[in-house]
Design a protein around this motif. Structure first.
Motif, PDB file in Angstrom:
ATOM      1  N   ILE A 172     -10.259   4.234   5.336  1.00  0.00           N
ATOM      2  CA  ILE A 172      -9.662   3.209   6.187  1.00  0.00           C
ATOM      3  C   ILE A 172     -10.731   2.160   6.450  1.00  0.00           C
ATOM      4  N   GLY A 173     -10.387   0.893   6.207  1.00  0.00           N
ATOM      5  CA  GLY A 173     -11.340  -0.193   6.435  1.00  0.00           C
ATOM      6  C   GLY A 173     -11.507  -0.512   7.902  1.00  0.00           C
ATOM      7  N   ARG A 174     -12.505  -1.338   8.181  1.00  0.00           N
ATOM      8  CA  ARG A 174     -12.778  -1.725   9.569  1.00  0.00           C
ATOM      9  C   ARG A 174     -11.601  -2.458  10.199  1.00  0.00           C
ATOM     10  N   ASP A 175     -10.799  -3.095   9.363  1.00  0.00           N
ATOM     11  CA  ASP A 175      -9.648  -3.825   9.887  1.00  0.00           C
ATOM     12  C   ASP A 175      -8.390  -2.970   9.942  1.00  0.00           C
ATOM     13  N   GLY A 176      -8.510  -1.698   9.617  1.00  0.00           N
ATOM     14  CA  GLY A 176      -7.391  -0.792   9.756  1.00  0.00           C
ATOM     15  C   GLY A 176      -6.506  -0.640   8.539  1.00  0.00           C
ATOM     16  N   ARG A 177      -6.884  -1.215   7.427  1.00  0.00           N
ATOM     17  CA  ARG A 177      -6.050  -1.043   6.240  1.00  0.00           C
ATOM     18  C   ARG A 177      -6.593   0.088   5.378  1.00  0.00           C
ATOM     19  N   VAL A 178      -5.702   0.717   4.638  1.00  0.00           N
ATOM     20  CA  VAL A 178      -6.129   1.752   3.708  1.00  0.00           C
ATOM     21  C   VAL A 178      -6.771   1.041   2.526  1.00  0.00           C
ATOM     22  N   LEU A 179      -8.046   1.318   2.311  1.00  0.00           N
ATOM     23  CA  LEU A 179      -8.766   0.680   1.213  1.00  0.00           C
ATOM     24  C   LEU A 179      -8.620   1.441  -0.095  1.00  0.00           C
ATOM     25  N   ALA A 180      -8.649   2.777  -0.013  1.00  0.00           N
ATOM     26  CA  ALA A 180      -8.584   3.580  -1.233  1.00  0.00           C
ATOM     27  C   ALA A 180      -8.270   5.024  -0.876  1.00  0.00           C
TER      28      ALA A 180
END
Length: 173
Positions: free
Chosen positions: A140-148
């Motif tokens: 989970i990225g710092r902005d709350g999106r699933v990155l991978a």
């Protein structure tokens, strides 16, 4: 296998109450994802009796290497694949004695199907990814999106995982 995913609904940073998740803490109490707002989080479903259990070493190494820069590695023990010890106390003792784990750990938690923890249902509903075995990983990225997402065979210290983590830590946030 790695799956790079497009941005999706907020998870941590600026997340609404519906997007904040609580996990039972293996030490008692709860782990609140909102406490990690603005930080990348690697969530890994784990099991103590799995052939991939040795990956605990790599997960702790990731926490040690990148934790000071903001990464959180969250281990989520699960018995969905019938390879976990019988109690949270046994899991905690095993992980502490055998692997010296200090990273945050949830209590034993379902990760698949309709009984899955709300975090895992959210990831599945938004991305189509659901753990197919133990030691599946969700970044989970710092902005709350699933990155991978990665399957069990992808080692925690592999470039497939450390590359996206390093990129996320280096990005302006």
């Amino acid at each position: 296998m790695i799956r790079i995913l497009a941005p999706i609904i907020p998870f941590l940073a600026g997340a609404s109450a519906a997007a904040a998740f609580s996990f039972g803490n293996i030490d008692g109490g709860t782990l609140e994802t909102e406490d990690w707002a603005g930080r990348p989080v690697l969530v890994v479903n784990t099991a103590s009796r799995c052939g991939f259990t040795r990956q605990y070493e790599g997960l702790q190494d990731l926490q040690d290497r990148y934790g000071g820069e903001g990464l959180v590695v969250l281990a989520v023990p699960s018995d969905d694949f019938r390879q976990e010890l019988d109690s949270a106390a046994e899991v905690k003792e095993f992980c502490s004695l055998v692997f010296g784990l200090t990273l945050p750990m949830a209590d034993i938690t379902p990760v698949t199907g309709e009984a899955a923890h709300p975090f895992y249902r959210w990831v599945r509903d938004e991305t189509g990814f659901e753990p197919s075995w133990n030691f599946n990983k969700v970044l989970i990225g710092r902005d709350g999106r699933v990155l991978a997402t990665w399957g069990s065979a992808t080692e925690p210290l592999s470039p497939e995982i450390t590359g996206p983590i390093e990129a996320e830590l280096a990005a302006d946030g």
